[in-house]
Write an enzyme that holds these catalytic residues in place. Structure first.
Site, PDB file in Angstrom:
ATOM      1  N   ASP A 186      18.088  28.974-116.506  1.00  0.00           N
ATOM      2  CA  ASP A 186      17.718  27.581-116.716  1.00  0.00           C
ATOM      3  C   ASP A 186      18.660  26.597-116.034  1.00  0.00           C
ATOM      4  OD1 ASP A 186      19.682  28.380-118.501  1.00  0.00           O
ATOM      5  OD2 ASP A 186      18.986  27.095-120.134  1.00  0.00           O
ATOM      6  N   LEU A 187      19.944  26.900-115.955  1.00  0.00           N
ATOM      7  CA  LEU A 187      20.869  25.969-115.307  1.00  0.00           C
ATOM      8  C   LEU A 187      20.618  25.914-113.806  1.00  0.00           C
ATOM      9  CD1 LEU A 187      24.223  26.599-117.210  1.00  0.00           C
ATOM     10  CD2 LEU A 187      22.519  24.821-117.578  1.00  0.00           C
ATOM     11  N   ASP A 224      35.127  38.807-117.033  1.00  0.00           N
ATOM     12  CA  ASP A 224      35.180  40.090-116.320  1.00  0.00           C
ATOM     13  C   ASP A 224      36.455  40.869-116.630  1.00  0.00           C
ATOM     14  OD1 ASP A 224      32.749  39.817-115.118  1.00  0.00           O
ATOM     15  OD2 ASP A 224      33.496  39.436-113.109  1.00  0.00           O
ATOM     16  N   ASN A 242      33.204  38.532-105.833  1.00  0.00           N
ATOM     17  CA  ASN A 242      32.698  37.283-106.390  1.00  0.00           C
ATOM     18  C   ASN A 242      32.797  36.117-105.423  1.00  0.00           C
ATOM     19  OD1 ASN A 242      31.871  38.325-108.847  1.00  0.00           O
ATOM     20  ND2 ASN A 242      33.874  38.058-109.794  1.00  0.00           N
ATOM     21  N   ARG A 257      22.086  39.341-108.970  1.00  0.00           N
ATOM     22  CA  ARG A 257      22.001  37.978-109.507  1.00  0.00           C
ATOM     23  C   ARG A 257      22.079  36.937-108.396  1.00  0.00           C
ATOM     24  NH1 ARG A 257      21.146  35.875-114.185  1.00  0.00           N
ATOM     25  NH2 ARG A 257      21.917  33.803-114.698  1.00  0.00           N
ATOM     26  N   CYS A 302      24.857  42.775-113.665  1.00  0.00           N
ATOM     27  CA  CYS A 302      25.333  43.419-114.885  1.00  0.00           C
ATOM     28  C   CYS A 302      24.618  42.864-116.103  1.00  0.00           C
ATOM     29  CB  CYS A 302      26.846  43.194-115.039  1.00  0.00           C
ATOM     30  SG  CYS A 302      27.847  44.109-113.864  1.00  0.00           S
TER      31      CYS A 302
END
Length: 435
Positions: free
Chosen positions: A143-144, A323, A42, A111, A135
């Protein structure tokens, strides 16, 4: 109560190769020995996206080179004009040509394409990327991200299954208020704002260790970033960003996995490069749930114990992130009594409980709360890794189950865990791939 499901067949995905058509086969095991935590998934994916902001060389140490999502991301960088090489856990990124504004990519999407879009618009004035993958955790809108880029002066639109943006005159700093604490939107504001003219003030960010790692990375490249806790982040952009050498932070999710694996298997594991400072709240719950954890510098020593029922709710850092909840569910499944889990970020992230049911674990979801009834009679079964954390949870359950567990789509685990199979086997896990 969760019902059983029909026999599974593995589903192939196009970036892993032959391993995708195999099951991960797991039998009862006890984890014993030493393991070193790899660089964080991450964090490293965000650093890879940020490398697009500069033409200069970026060197990432403690690089998790077996991580499938990182391999995909490196392929995307190369498609955009970067030259990447790995040696001895170090990734070197250099630029053969200025990056194209359009990411042409036929492989599996991740992503992080949303962050690639932000970097491309900031650097080149335009960007176009495939629909993001990753995932399936329920509804995860874009949208953000679109709002962040729009507030910085970009025009954002969809063309079929591609998200596009342009800012021919460059991005301009602005005040941005996030309606909810979004990790991805916070990262995109940091990346895009680092080359925007003027100052960007991001209100209601999601500040967590990976965000701080990205902010430190961008600051060393030449941006001016000040983090005011969970209130706001102030980003003053630079005209040009420099190349740097940076060590990827250790993966707190991997660390949690080995802790919980040790607890449920009755193991004794020494975890090196353990990021205790990033896990203060989860460690409190783990100790209250039966984990015997001792610290010696950056080493965590987990001694034999047995799990107790857990009651947790997920939330922004420093709390328990979403997570982690499938891993806490493993503790609950192996404990005596009922455990309760509430996910405040992804309300529907309980699909893995259907896979738990195949192994004899009873559960139900009422009013957004997962109730897990611990069982001493966990049995091996054919199950499916619906996402990478659910896959890791199933692999841990396979080590305490009677009989053999076969996990379809186990490549999902390797998306987020560096060298997972080799590390687990070195600790004594009876685990291998099979057709």
């Amino acid at each position: 109560m969760t019902s059983a499901a029909p026999k599974l067949m593995p589903v192939q995905a196009d970036d892993v190769g032959a391993s995708e058509a195999r099951f991960l086969q797991v039998s009862r095991s006890r984890l014993v020995g030493q393991v070193r935590v790899s660089g964080a998934k991450n964090s490293v994916l965000r650093l890879l996206a940020a490398s697009l902001l500069t033409p200069e060389k970026i060197v990432l140490r403690n690089y998790p080179d077996k991580l499938l999502d990182a391999i995909v991301h490196v392929g995307m960088l190369e498609a955009l004009g970067k030259r990447c090489s790995v040696a001895d856990g170090t990734l070197t990124i250099e630029e053969d040509r200025a990056p194209a504004s359009e990411l042409v990519w036929d492989g599996r999407s991740i992503r992080n394409t949303l962050l690639i879009l932000g970097a491309l618009v900031a650097r080149t004035g335009a960007g176009s990327v495939p629909m993001p993958g990753g995932c399936n955790l329920g509804e995860r809108k874009t949208d953000l991200h679109e709002m962040v880029l729009s507030k910085l002066g970009a025009r954002v639109w969809w063309e079929g299954e591609r998200l596009c943006a342009e800012a021919p005159n460059g991005l301009t700093g602005a005040d941005i208020v996030l309606p909810l604490r979004s990790t991805g939107a916070t990262e995109n504001a940091l990346i895009a704002g680092s080359l925007a003219r003027g100052t960007t003030r991001l209100w209601n960010p999601h500040v967590r260790p990976e965000i701080l790692d990205l902010a430190a990375f961008l600051t060393r490249m030449g941006a001016n970033i000040v983090v005011h806790g969970q209130e706001s982040i102030e980003i003053t952009g630079a005209e040009r960003l420099d190349g740097i050498t940076h060590r990827v932070m250790p993966d707190n999710m991997e660390a949690m996995t080995w802790v919980i694996g040790s607890v449920v298997t009755g193991g004794d594991v020494e975890i090196h490069d353990f990021p205790a400072q990033d896990l203060e709240v989860p460690l409190i719950f783990l100790r209250e749930s039966g984990a015997k954890i001792f610290r010696d510098g950056d080493v965590a020593i987990v001694r034999s114990g047995r799990p107790y029922p857990v009651e947790i709710s997920t939330g922004p850092y420093p709390g328990i992130n979403s997570d982690m909840q499938p891993l806490f569910a493993v503790l609950g499944a192996c404990a005596r009594g009922e455990s309760r889990i509430v996910d405040l970020r992804f309300a529907g992230r309980y699909a893995y409980l259907r896979e738990f049911a195949r192994m004899g674990i009873e559960s139900d979801v009422r009013d957004g709360t997962a109730h897990i009834h611990g069982s001493a009679a966990i049995r091996g079964a054919e199950v499916r890794a619906l996402d990478l954390r659910a896959g890791a949870a199933l692999s841990l359950l396979g080590m305490v189950a009677d009989g053999q567990t076969r996990i379809a789509d186990a490549w999902q685990i390797e998306r987020g865990y560096d060298n997972f199979l080799a590390k687990a086997r070195a600790l004594g896990a009876d685990m291998s791939y099979s057709q």
